[in-house]
Design a protein around this motif. Structure first.
Motif, PDB file in Angstrom:
ATOM      1  N   UNK A 141       8.361  -8.525  -3.463  1.00 17.34           N
ATOM      2  CA  UNK A 141       7.493  -7.651  -2.654  1.00 17.34           C
ATOM      3  C   UNK A 141       6.952  -8.415  -1.446  1.00 17.34           C
ATOM      4  N   UNK A 142       6.463  -7.705  -0.434  1.00 15.37           N
ATOM      5  CA  UNK A 142       5.888  -8.378   0.739  1.00 15.37           C
ATOM      6  C   UNK A 142       4.766  -9.325   0.330  1.00 15.37           C
ATOM      7  N   UNK A 143       4.635 -10.382   1.081  1.00 17.49           N
ATOM      8  CA  UNK A 143       3.660 -11.425   0.795  1.00 17.49           C
ATOM      9  C   UNK A 143       2.724 -11.585   1.986  1.00 17.49           C
ATOM     10  N   UNK A 144       1.428 -11.685   1.710  1.00 18.18           N
ATOM     11  CA  UNK A 144       0.457 -12.007   2.762  1.00 18.18           C
ATOM     12  C   UNK A 144      -0.321 -13.226   2.313  1.00 18.18           C
ATOM     13  N   UNK A 188      -1.971  -0.652   2.728  1.00 23.66           N
ATOM     14  CA  UNK A 188      -0.770  -0.194   3.389  1.00 23.66           C
ATOM     15  C   UNK A 188       0.462  -0.310   2.488  1.00 23.66           C
ATOM     16  N   UNK A 189       0.600  -1.432   1.803  1.00 21.88           N
ATOM     17  CA  UNK A 189       1.794  -1.664   0.979  1.00 21.88           C
ATOM     18  C   UNK A 189       1.788  -0.841  -0.303  1.00 21.88           C
ATOM     19  N   UNK A 190       0.623  -0.618  -0.877  1.00 25.55           N
ATOM     20  CA  UNK A 190       0.567   0.107  -2.147  1.00 25.55           C
ATOM     21  C   UNK A 190       0.493   1.619  -1.985  1.00 25.55           C
ATOM     22  N   UNK A 191      -0.038   2.069  -0.856  1.00 25.70           N
ATOM     23  CA  UNK A 191      -0.236   3.515  -0.673  1.00 25.70           C
ATOM     24  C   UNK A 191       0.843   4.161   0.182  1.00 25.70           C
TER      25      UNK A 191
END
Length: 105
Positions: free
Chosen positions: A39-42, A101-104
């Motif tokens: 998954x995307x990483x921040x 943003x990523x989860x919704x």
């Protein structure tokens, strides 16, 4: 703390006995597990890029590790956003904004 995870009593012991624990050290590092389907990483970090590290805590949480993680993520096509003052910028100003943003969406 990593020396305790391999059963050594001190960091010096871990360094002296690196070879027998090498496979575990490799396994412990998230860097070695980055793949394109992650998954995307921040990541965000303070801007103290001083090397060598000032202390054990600074070394464990050093921003250069985040830079290397981003390079690895970029090399395999994983989306990675990194914010380090004066070093790396991201469009995400907050972790909450990133997660929303990523989860919704």
């Amino acid at each position: 703390m990593i020396y305790m995870a391999v059963g050594e009593l001190t960091i010096e012991g871990a360094l002296e006995n690196y070879a027998p624990h090498r496979d575990l050290y490799v396994e412990f590092s998230a860097y070695n597990h980055v793949t394109s389907d992650d998954p995307p990483l921040k990541m965000s970090h303070g801007g103290d890029m001083t090397l060598p590290s000032k202390s054990a805590g600074h070394g464990i949480h050093h921003p250069v590790y985040d830079v290397k993680m981003k390079e690895k993520a970029d090399s395999v096509g994983q989306k990675c956003h990194l914010a380090i003052p004066r070093t790396s910028e991201t469009t995400y100003r907050s972790t909450n904004g990133f997660l929303k943003e990523k989860l919704l969406n």
